[in-house]
Design a protein around this motif. Structure first.
Motif, short mmCIF file in Angstrom:
data_model
loop_
_atom_site.label_atom_id
_atom_site.label_comp_id
_atom_site.label_asym_id
_atom_site.label_seq_id
_atom_site.Cartn_x
_atom_site.Cartn_y
_atom_site.Cartn_z
N THR A 41 0.96 -0.67 -0.01
CA THR A 41 0.38 -0.16 0.01
C THR A 41 0.59 1.00 -0.45
O THR A 41 0.59 1.75 -0.86
CB THR A 41 -0.26 -0.05 1.25
N ILE A 243 -2.98 -0.39 8.35
CA ILE A 243 -2.90 -0.69 6.78
C ILE A 243 -4.21 -1.92 6.57
O ILE A 243 -5.57 -1.54 5.81
CB ILE A 243 -1.52 -0.07 6.29
N LYS A 247 -8.30 -2.35 5.43
CA LYS A 247 -8.93 -2.16 3.96
C LYS A 247 -10.27 -3.29 3.68
O LYS A 247 -10.95 -2.79 3.33
CB LYS A 247 -7.91 -3.36 3.79
#
Lengths: 471, 378
Positions: A41, A243, A247
Motif C-alpha cells: 500500500t 493498513i 482495507k
C-alpha cells in the motif's frame, strides 16, 4: 499409576504444543499479511503521489484541534507552536487543561498572551464544569484555553468537543507535534469520501527527532535502547496492521494521540466514555457499533502519510505504567462492547477485528506467559525436546524480527524521512531483542495489569516528559 | 513421529518465508536505488534536450524535427511525461529570470499536437496514468480550437473512470479548457456518479474555470434541475463566491419548501453576502420561526440578517437571543454585536431573567472590547 500420570502429562504437553503451534501460525500469518499489504500500500501510495494522483490544491474543511493536557508544562508550548505552523487555512486550537497540578495553563497563557473571557459552551456531551476560558487575539488561528475540574483525558476531550466550533475535530496529545502537512493529509480521506466519520494518523516516536517550522530537520533512531525498540514496534503496528484493517473498514483503534472525527457523529454516539482508560479504542468501537446499529453508511480510515511525532517512555518503569494503562483500557473497551463478538450484524469488525484483538491483544499476554511457564515445567519433567524448542523459538524470533524490519524499511518510501546507515544497523541489531525480550517483559506487565484493575482503573501515573526540540 | 515431521515442515516453511522476505528487502531496495539512478540519468538527457529547444523557441527559432520525433517516441512513457512536466514547472517557477516571462508557452504551442496525439493512449491505460495525463492538460493550457475538442472528449472519458483522482483531474482539465457546454456535460456525468466528488472540491474546481464565469453561470441555471443534489449545492456555493447577479433564482430556491434544506441554506448565505430588500422579511421570519425542527435555517438567518441594519432586524435579534436553540442565540448575539448594539441597548437582556441570553450577550460585549483593545475579532 506412574504410567498413567506420565501419559497424562504427555497428552497435556502435546495439547499445549498443538495449541501453541496453531496460535503462532495464526499470528505469523497475520503478521505476514499485514506487512505485505502495508508495504505494498505504501509503495502504491508513493507511485500515486509521483503521478500527481493527489489533492494538490488547497481544499479545506474546518477542523477544531483539541489538545487535552494534564501536567504538560514541559511540552505544551512546543505542541501549540507546531499547530500554529500547520499549512492549513481553516482551523482552531483548543487546549483543555484538565486541572493540572503544574503550570500547564500558565505556560500557555503567557506564551500566547491569552486573555480571560466568559464564553458560553454548548454542553452536548457530559463533562466536568469549566473553571475559566482564555482566548488569543493576534495569532494565525483562534486559540482557546479552557481550564476545568479534573475528570480524566476522556472528560477533557468531551469539553473540547463541546467548545469546538467546527464540524470536525482532531484530538492530539499534549506531548506531540505535527508536521506542517499533517492536518492536510489526515483530512484527505474525508474529502475523498464524505462517508468517512473518523481518520487515524500515524504516530511515530519523536525521541531523537528535531523539527523546524513543521518539518523534520534531523532524524535518528533514539540513542537509548528502549525508545529505539519502540520505534520498531510502532512501525510494525502503524505501517502494517492498521493498513490491513483499513482495507475492510475494520480498524478498532483510532489513535488517541492523533485522530480526526466527525463531531456530530461522535456526539450522537455519546462522546468519549470518561469511565475507561482506553478512551480512543472505546470511541472507535462505539462508532462502529453506532453506525451499524443505525444503518449508516460509514468508513473509518487510516492515513499512513499523516504523521504525528509523540514522545515514548525512555525508561522501563514509565513504559510499564503506559502498557498497563493500555491493557486496562483494552480490557474495558472489549468488555463494554462484547456484544459485537461473533455477531453477523457487525460484519468483519466482529469476525475479524474483534476476534483478532481478543486473542492476539487481550489474551496474548496470558497465553504467552502460560507458554513460558509450561515450557519450564516440561523441561523440568524432561518432556521437552530442547533442540527442537530452541529451533522453533529461533525461527519465530527471526521471522518476527524480519517482519518488523520490513515495516521499518517501508518508511524509506515516506516523504521527508531518510535513513542513516547507523539507524539501519541499530534497527537490525535491536529487532530480535524487541520481539523476544521486550515482548515477554511487556507480556508479563500486561498479564498482571488486570490484577490491580480495580485500584488502577482510573489512575494515570506520572511519566517524565522531555522538552520537545521544535523551533 | 508424524507430528514432529509436521512441525519440522512448518518450521522449514516459515524459514523459507524469512529468507524470501530478506531477499525481497535487499533486492527491492537495490532495484529501487538502481531504478531511481537510471530514471535520473534518462531524465537529465531529456531535460537537457528540452531546455535547448525551449530556449531556441524563446529566441525566435523553431523546434527541430529531430526533437519532435524524439518527443513522439519518448512521451509514450509516463516517466518522460513526468520529466517534461517537471522541466516546464521549473522554468515557469523561474519566470523572473526571463525578460519576456517564461518561454514555455511558445514551446508548448509548438508541441501541443504531439501531446494531443497521446490522449487516446493514456486514456486506455491504468487510472494512475490517465489521471496524470488529465493533470498535465489542466496544468499546461495552450491548445488550439481543434485540439480542445479532442482533449474534451478524452477528459469526458477520464471523468467516467472509477477513480477519484481521474475525476478530479479531469474536472480540473475541463475547467482549464474553458468550454461551458463541456462543464455542463461533466456535471451531469458527475451527478450520476456512485461515489461523488465532495461538493467543496467541486466548488473550488468551478472557481478555477478559465473562461467567462457569467456565461457559465447562465448555462448552469438552465440545466440546474438535471444535476444531483450534491452538484446543485456545489453550483450554488460557486455562484455565491462569484456573483451577486442571481438574486431572483436564489430567492426562488430559498422560498421553495420542496427543495433540499442544504440548498435553501446556501441561498440564505447568499443573501447574507449580497443583501436584497426582497429577502429581508423572509430572512427575519426564518430567524423567528417557532418550529424547532427548523433550527438550522433559523441559526443561519440569525447570522444573515446582520447584513440588513434596521429597527425590524434589531427587534428580531432581541427576540432571537431568547431562542431555545443554542445556535440561534449564539448567532443572534453575534449579529447584535456586528450591528453595533451597545450595553445600553441590551440592558433589558442583561438585567432580564434569561440567563442564557444574558451570557451570550455579555460574551459578545467582552469580545468586542477585546477586539477594540487588540485589533482582531475572534
Amino acid at each position: 499409576m506412574t504410567d498413567m500420570v506420565t501419559s497424562s502429562f504427555q497428552y497435556f504437553f502435546q495439547a499445549v504444543g498443538a495449541f501453541f503451534v496453531l496460535y503462532l501460525i495464526g499470528y505469523a500469518s497475520f503478521l505476514f499479511f499485514s506487512v505485505a499489504v502495508g508495504t505494498s500500500t505504501l509503495y502504491s501510495a508513493r507511485r500515486r503521489n509521483i503521478l500527481k494522483n493527489e489533492l494538490r490544491d488547497n481544499y479545506f474543511i474546518p477542523v477544531s484541534v483539541i489538545v487535552p493536557a494534564y501536567n504538560e508544562e514541559v511540552t505544551i508550548e512546543a505542541t501549540v507552536k507546531s499547530l500554529l505552523n500547520l499549512h492549513y487555512n481553516i482551523y482552531e486550537i483548543i487546549v483543555v487543561d484538565d486541572g493540572s497540578q503544574d503550570k500547564t495553563a500558565e505556560t500557555v497563557r503567557q506564551a500566547f498572551s491569552m486573555k480571560k473571557i466568559r464564553r458560553p459552551i454548548h454542553r452536548r456531551v457530559p463533562c466536568k464544569p469549566v473553571q475559566a476560558i482564555y482566548v488569543t487575539e493576534k495569532l494565525k488561528v483562534p486559540v482557546t484555553l479552557i481550564t476545568k475540574e479534573n475528570g480524566g483525558k476522556a472528560d477533557a476531550l468531551n469539553m473540547g468537543i463541546n467548545a469546538a466550533n467546527y464540524p470536525y475535530f482532531l484530538c492530539l496529545d499534549a506531548d506531540s507535534v505535527l508536521q506542517c502537512d499533517s492536518l492536510e493529509k489526515i483530512v484527505r480521506p474525508v474529502l475523498e469520501n464524505s462517508d468517512v466519520v473518523a481518520v487515524g494518523g500515524a504516530v511515530r516516536p519523536s525521541n531523537g527527532t528535531k523539527m523546524k517550522d513543521g518539518r523534520v530537520i534531523s532524524y535518528h533512531m533514539p540513542k537509548k535502547l528502549l525508545p529505539a525498540m519502540q520505534v520498531l514496534e510502532y512501525d510494525r503496528s502503524f505501517l502494517a496492521s492498521r493498513i490491513l484493517f483499513d482495507k475492510f473498514n475494520g480498524n478498532l483503534i483510532i489513535s488517541g494521540a492523533f485522530g480526526l472525527f466527525k463531531k456530530d457523529v461522535v456526539i450522537a454516539a455519546g462522546g468519549y466514555d470518561a469511565s475507561t482508560m482506553g478512551e480512543d479504542m472505546e470511541l472507535a468501537i462505539k462508532l462502529h457499533v453506532f453506525c451499524r446499529e443505525h444503518g449508516m453508511k460509514y468508513r473509518m480510515n487510516y492515513a499512513p502519510d499523516a504523521i504525528c511525532w509523540s514522545q515514548v517512555p525512555e525508561n522501563l518503569p514509565d513504559m510499564m505504567k503506559q502498557r498497563r494503562r493500555w491493557h486496562i483500557g483494552l480490557f474495558q473497551s472489549m468488555m463494554i462492547h462484547r456484544r459485537i463478538m461473533a455477531n453477523t450484524k457487525y460484519g468483519p469488525v466482529s469476525f475479524l477485528s474483534y476476534i483478532y484483538f481478543l486473542i492476539y491483544e487481550l489474551f496474548s499476554p496470558y497465553i504467552e506467559v502460560f507458554g513460558v511457564v509450561t515450557m519450564v515445567v516440561a523441561m523440568l519433567l524432561d518432556f521437552l525436546n530442547i533442540p527442537f524448542m530452541l529451533l522453533f523459538m529461533g525461527i519465530y524470533i527471526v521471522y518476527s524480527a524480519i517482519m518488523s524490519l520490513t515495516a521499518f524499511f517501508a518508511r524509506v518510501h515516506t516523504i521527508d524521512l531518510h535513513l542513516a546507515l547507523r539507524d539501519v544497523i541499530k534497527a537490525i541489531s535491536l529487532c530480535a531483542i524487541e520481539v523476544s525480550c521486550l515482548r515477554f517483559i511487556m507480556a508479563w506487565v500486561r498479564a498482571t495489569s488486570l490484577l490491580t484493575y480495580r485500584k488502577d482503573k482510573n489512575r494515570w501515573g506520572k511519566s517524565r516528559r522531555k522538552e520537545i526540540s521544535y523551533k | 513421529m508424524g507430528s514432529n515431521v509436521g512441525s519440522e515442515i512448518l518450521l522449514y516453511i516459515y524459514g523459507a518465508v524469512c529468507v524470501s522476505m530478506i531477499a525481497f528487502n535487499i533486492v527491492y531496495n537495490i532495484m529501487l536505488g538502481h531504478g531511481e539512478k537510471k530514471l535520473k540519468q534518462n531524465s537529465r538527457r531529456l531535460e537537457a534536450e528540452i531546455y535547448v529547444q525551449i530556449h531556441a523557441v524563446a529566441s525566435g527559432g523553431e523546434i527541430s524535427a529531430d526533437h519532435m520525433n524524439l518527443l513522439k517516441r519518448k512521451l509514450y512513457r509516463v516517466k518522460n511525461m513526468l520529466t517534461l512536466d517537471d522541466v516546464l514547472n521549473r522554468i515557469e517557477g523561474d519566470s523572473d529570470a526571463y525578460a519576456d516571462g517564461a518561454p514555455t508557452e511558445k514551446y508548448m504551442e509548438s508541441i501541443s499536437h504531439v501531446i494531443v496525439g497521446l490522449s487516446d493512449t493514456y486514456m486506455n491505460r491504468d487510472n494512475l496514468q490517465a489521471a496524470f495525463f488529465a493533470y498535465f492538460i489542466s496544468k499546461h493550457k495552450i491548445w488550439s480550437k481543434d485540439e480542445l475538442e479532442k482533449l474534451s472528449g478524452s477528459m469526458m472519458k477520464c471523468l467516467k473512470k472509477d477513480s477519484f483522482y481521474c475525476k478530479i483531474n479531469a474536472m480540473q482539465a475541463l475547467c482549464a479548457l474553458a468550454d461551458d457546454a463541456d462543464i455542463i456535460r461533466a456535471l451531469e456525468i458527475e451527478s450520476r456518479s456512485v461515489v461523488p466528488i465532495h461538493e467543496k472540491i467541486l466548488t473550488e474546481i468551478l472557481m478555477d474555470f478559465n473562461g467567462d464565469h457569467r456565461g457559465l453561470i447562465s448555462e448552469l441555471w438552465e440545466d440546474f434541475d438535471n444535476f444531483s443534489q450534491g452538484v446543485q449545492l456545489a453550483v450554488l456555493n460557486y455562484i455565491r463566491f462569484k456573483s451577486g447577479e442571481w438574486k431572483d433564482e436564489m430567492f426562488s430556491i430559498m422560498m421553495d419548501e420542496s427543495r433540499d434544506k442544504e440548498l435553501r441554506f446556501s441561498c440564505m448565505r447568499y443573501f447574507a453576502k449580497y443583501p436584497w430588500e426582497k429577502a429581508r422579511k423572509p430572512l427575519i421570519d426564518f430567524t423567528l420561526t417557532e418550529d424547532e425542527t427548523k433550527w438550522e435555517g433559523a441559526a443561519i438567518c440569525a447570522s444573515a440578517i446582520s447584513s440588513y441594519p434596521g429597527e425590524d432586524v434589531n427587534d428580531a435579534l432581541m427576540k432571537a437571543v431568547h431562542s431555545r436553540n443554542w445556535y440561534v442565540r449564539y448567532n443572534a448575539a453575534e449579529s447584535l454585536q456586528k450591528l453595533g448594539a451597545e450595553y445600553e441597548n441590551l440592558l433589558d437582556i442583561i438585567s432580564g431573567d434569561d440567563r442564557y441570553a444574558r451570557e451570550m450577550v455579555m460574551f459578545r460585549l467582552e469580545e468586542r472590547e477585546m477586539m477594540q483593545e487588540g485589533g482582531q475579532l475572534l
